[in-house]
Design an enzyme around this catalytic site. Structure first.
Site, mmCIF file in Angstrom:
data_model
loop_
_atom_site.group_PDB
_atom_site.id
_atom_site.type_symbol
_atom_site.label_atom_id
_atom_site.label_comp_id
_atom_site.label_asym_id
_atom_site.label_seq_id
_atom_site.Cartn_x
_atom_site.Cartn_y
_atom_site.Cartn_z
ATOM 1 N N THR A 87 10.154 -3.170 6.069
ATOM 2 C CA THR A 87 9.335 -3.152 7.272
ATOM 3 C C THR A 87 8.714 -4.519 7.536
ATOM 4 O O THR A 87 8.364 -5.248 6.622
ATOM 5 C CB THR A 87 8.190 -2.123 7.158
ATOM 6 O OG1 THR A 87 7.317 -2.336 8.259
ATOM 7 C CG2 THR A 87 7.393 -2.324 5.874
ATOM 8 N N LYS A 96 15.166 1.761 -4.308
ATOM 9 C CA LYS A 96 16.293 1.161 -3.613
ATOM 10 C C LYS A 96 17.472 1.114 -4.580
ATOM 11 O O LYS A 96 18.619 1.254 -4.205
ATOM 12 C CB LYS A 96 15.992 -0.223 -3.057
ATOM 13 C CG LYS A 96 15.097 -1.087 -3.914
ATOM 14 C CD LYS A 96 14.806 -2.434 -3.210
ATOM 15 C CE LYS A 96 13.829 -3.209 -4.044
ATOM 16 N NZ LYS A 96 12.443 -2.790 -3.821
ATOM 17 N N PHE A 97 17.150 0.970 -5.880
ATOM 18 C CA PHE A 97 18.228 1.026 -6.883
ATOM 19 C C PHE A 97 17.893 2.136 -7.862
ATOM 20 O O PHE A 97 16.864 2.098 -8.504
ATOM 21 C CB PHE A 97 18.320 -0.303 -7.649
ATOM 22 C CG PHE A 97 18.752 -1.435 -6.773
ATOM 23 C CD1 PHE A 97 17.830 -2.363 -6.320
ATOM 24 C CD2 PHE A 97 20.065 -1.547 -6.356
ATOM 25 C CE1 PHE A 97 18.213 -3.386 -5.486
ATOM 26 C CE2 PHE A 97 20.464 -2.566 -5.516
ATOM 27 C CZ PHE A 97 19.538 -3.489 -5.074
ATOM 28 N N GLY A 98 18.787 3.118 -8.001
ATOM 29 C CA GLY A 98 18.578 4.109 -9.059
ATOM 30 C C GLY A 98 17.518 5.148 -8.744
ATOM 31 O O GLY A 98 16.829 5.090 -7.734
ATOM 32 N N LYS A 138 2.511 -2.369 0.362
ATOM 33 C CA LYS A 138 2.492 -1.385 1.457
ATOM 34 C C LYS A 138 2.341 -0.015 0.819
ATOM 35 O O LYS A 138 2.624 0.149 -0.375
ATOM 36 C CB LYS A 138 3.776 -1.471 2.298
ATOM 37 C CG LYS A 138 5.051 -1.291 1.501
ATOM 38 C CD LYS A 138 6.282 -1.551 2.363
ATOM 39 C CE LYS A 138 7.534 -1.425 1.500
ATOM 40 N NZ LYS A 138 8.731 -1.865 2.185
ATOM 41 N N ASP A 195 6.606 -1.323 -7.956
ATOM 42 C CA ASP A 195 7.748 -1.935 -7.270
ATOM 43 C C ASP A 195 7.584 -3.420 -7.030
ATOM 44 O O ASP A 195 7.300 -3.866 -5.933
ATOM 45 C CB ASP A 195 7.997 -1.223 -5.940
ATOM 46 C CG ASP A 195 9.496 -1.245 -5.673
ATOM 47 O OD1 ASP A 195 9.985 -0.395 -4.963
ATOM 48 O OD2 ASP A 195 10.135 -2.149 -6.253
ATOM 49 N N ASN A 202 4.668 1.431 -1.777
ATOM 50 C CA ASN A 202 4.780 0.851 -3.129
ATOM 51 C C ASN A 202 3.538 1.102 -3.956
ATOM 52 O O ASN A 202 3.284 0.383 -4.925
ATOM 53 C CB ASN A 202 5.015 -0.666 -3.026
ATOM 54 C CG ASN A 202 6.434 -0.958 -2.599
ATOM 55 O OD1 ASN A 202 7.311 -0.113 -2.739
ATOM 56 N ND2 ASN A 202 6.641 -2.131 -2.032
ATOM 57 N N ASP A 211 5.132 -7.479 -1.391
ATOM 58 C CA ASP A 211 5.602 -6.246 -0.745
ATOM 59 C C ASP A 211 4.552 -5.141 -0.839
ATOM 60 O O ASP A 211 4.859 -3.992 -1.135
ATOM 61 C CB ASP A 211 6.917 -5.794 -1.417
ATOM 62 C CG ASP A 211 7.694 -4.836 -0.507
ATOM 63 O OD1 ASP A 211 8.677 -4.250 -0.985
ATOM 64 O OD2 ASP A 211 7.285 -4.670 0.667
HETATM 65 C C1 LIG Z 1 13.138 -3.544 -12.603
HETATM 66 C C2 LIG Z 1 12.941 -2.897 -11.252
HETATM 67 C C3 LIG Z 1 14.182 -2.837 -10.403
HETATM 68 C C4 LIG Z 1 12.277 -1.574 -11.441
HETATM 69 C C5 LIG Z 1 10.802 -1.748 -11.820
HETATM 70 N N1 LIG Z 1 10.036 -1.190 -10.748
HETATM 71 C C6 LIG Z 1 10.108 0.092 -10.533
HETATM 72 O O1 LIG Z 1 10.784 0.872 -11.124
HETATM 73 C C7 LIG Z 1 9.277 0.533 -9.382
HETATM 74 N N2 LIG Z 1 9.363 1.967 -9.322
HETATM 75 C C8 LIG Z 1 8.436 2.823 -9.780
HETATM 76 C C9 LIG Z 1 8.897 4.071 -9.419
HETATM 77 C C10 LIG Z 1 8.177 5.305 -9.627
HETATM 78 C C11 LIG Z 1 8.339 6.359 -8.724
HETATM 79 C C12 LIG Z 1 7.619 7.546 -8.876
HETATM 80 C C13 LIG Z 1 6.713 7.632 -9.947
HETATM 81 C C14 LIG Z 1 5.802 8.603 -10.375
HETATM 82 C C15 LIG Z 1 5.525 9.868 -9.750
HETATM 83 N N3 LIG Z 1 4.548 10.678 -10.110
HETATM 84 C C16 LIG Z 1 4.610 11.758 -9.293
HETATM 85 C C17 LIG Z 1 3.811 12.900 -9.200
HETATM 86 C C18 LIG Z 1 4.089 13.842 -8.216
HETATM 87 C C19 LIG Z 1 5.153 13.659 -7.356
HETATM 88 C C20 LIG Z 1 5.937 12.496 -7.449
HETATM 89 C C21 LIG Z 1 5.637 11.554 -8.433
HETATM 90 N N4 LIG Z 1 6.217 10.359 -8.742
HETATM 91 N N5 LIG Z 1 5.163 8.159 -11.473
HETATM 92 N N6 LIG Z 1 5.637 6.934 -11.764
HETATM 93 C C22 LIG Z 1 6.585 6.585 -10.865
HETATM 94 C C23 LIG Z 1 7.310 5.406 -10.723
HETATM 95 C C24 LIG Z 1 10.089 3.896 -8.726
HETATM 96 N N7 LIG Z 1 10.391 2.602 -8.724
#
Ligand SMILES: CC(C)CCNC(=O)Cn1cc(-c2ccc3c(-c4nc5ccccc5[nH]4)n[nH]c3c2)cn1
Length: 250
Positions: A165, A16-18, A131, A147, A134, A129
């Site tokens: 959702t 949702k961010f970044g 689901k 997440d 996540n 959250d």
């Molecule tokens: C402080 C806060 C706002 C952020 C802390 N929480 C997160 O950053 C939650 N988050 C984790 C991710 C994320 C998304 C994707 C991946 C992947 C990942 N591995 C993959 C392998 C194949 C295809 C896609 C993939 N994504 N590994 N680790 C990830 C971590 C995105 N947001």
């Protein structure tokens, strides 16, 4: 820690961010997922405190089924989060591809989720959250809860707004209740029941129009298809019928 330490690879997804990128640390070849958050975006959305709390929460959690946050750093405009790379990506993509999982696979995932939740709740953290979107899958097929954007230190209260959702919301976050409005870790157990159903059936148990979903959740009005085993149906029902859940539904 600074950006120059990393070679940036393909984008892994957009939160949702970044955005999140595959990254490799130059000196040791350590592979991770580097999440980039823009300070301006966080300020506009007034979520800096929440991000700080999430970083603090996730940095202190060590569990094979909880996505690790190894560290973080920032420059003038951005915050960088060094997250664990989950080799098999997002669980919901596997679920959509398979439509629904065989019971042995769903049972393993739910056991891993229960273990991760025991760790979270042991530290009085409520995820709130849970689901498929996540949850990530590690290189050995194990799942990783991610997440923690909505996690709070228990007891939470309903005043924090909630977007996303409705399917996974437990009754007490939908039905107005006695004053105090607090709820505790059990909200994650309700979501675990919903997740169990969705992994086995391929759709959420109360999936409907928003109004109908709200009503069906409050009444725990769900049907389980015949292909779901008696044991699995019993587990999902047990969560629904649990005295704590029923008490909060009236
Ligand atoms: C402080 C806060 C706002 C952020 C802390 N929480 C997160 O950053 C939650 N988050 C984790 C991710 C994320 C998304 C994707 C991946 C992947 C990942 N591995 C993959 C392998 C194949 C295809 C896609 C993939 N994504 N590994 N680790 C990830 C971590 C995105 N947001």
């Amino acid at each position: 820690l600074h950006l120059g330490m990393f070679e940036i690879g393909k984008p892994l997804g957009k939160g949702k961010f970044g955005r999140v990128y595959l990254a490799r640390e130059r000196d040791h070849g350590f592979v991770c997922a580097l999440k980039v958050l823009y300070k301006s975006e966080l300020q506009t959305a007034r979520v800096e405190k929440q991000v700080r709390r999430e970083v603090e929460i996730q940095s202190n959690l060590r569990h094979p089924n909880i996505l690790k946050l190894y560290g973080h750093f920032h420059d003038s405009k951005r915050i960088f989060l060094i997250l664990e790379f989950a080799g098999q990506g997002e669980l919901y993509k596997h679920l959509r591809k398979a439509t629904r999982f065989p019971e042995w696979k769903a049972a393993q995932y739910i056991a891993q989720m229960a273990s991760a939740l025991r760790c979270l709740h042991g530290k009085h953290v409520i995820h709130r959250d849970i689901k498929p979107e996540n949850i990530l899958v590690g290189i050995h097929g194990e799942i990783k809860i991610s997440d923690f954007g909505w996690s709070v230190h228990a007891p939470g209260n309903r005043r924090n707004t909630y977007c996303g959702t409705l399917d996974y919301l437990p009754p007490e976050m939908i039905v107005p209740r006695s004053p105090g409005n607090s709820y505790d870790e059990k909200v994650d157990l309700w979501s675990l029941g919903v997740l169990t159903y969705e992994l086995l059936v391929g759709e959420a148990p109360f999936e409907d129009t928003p109004v109908m979903t709200t009503r069906r959740i409050a009444r725990a009005d769900m049907k389980t298809p015949s292909f779901v085993s008696a044991e699995a149906t019993d587990l999902i029902k047990k969560v629904q019928q649990h005295p704590w859940v029923l008490k909060h539904c009236r």
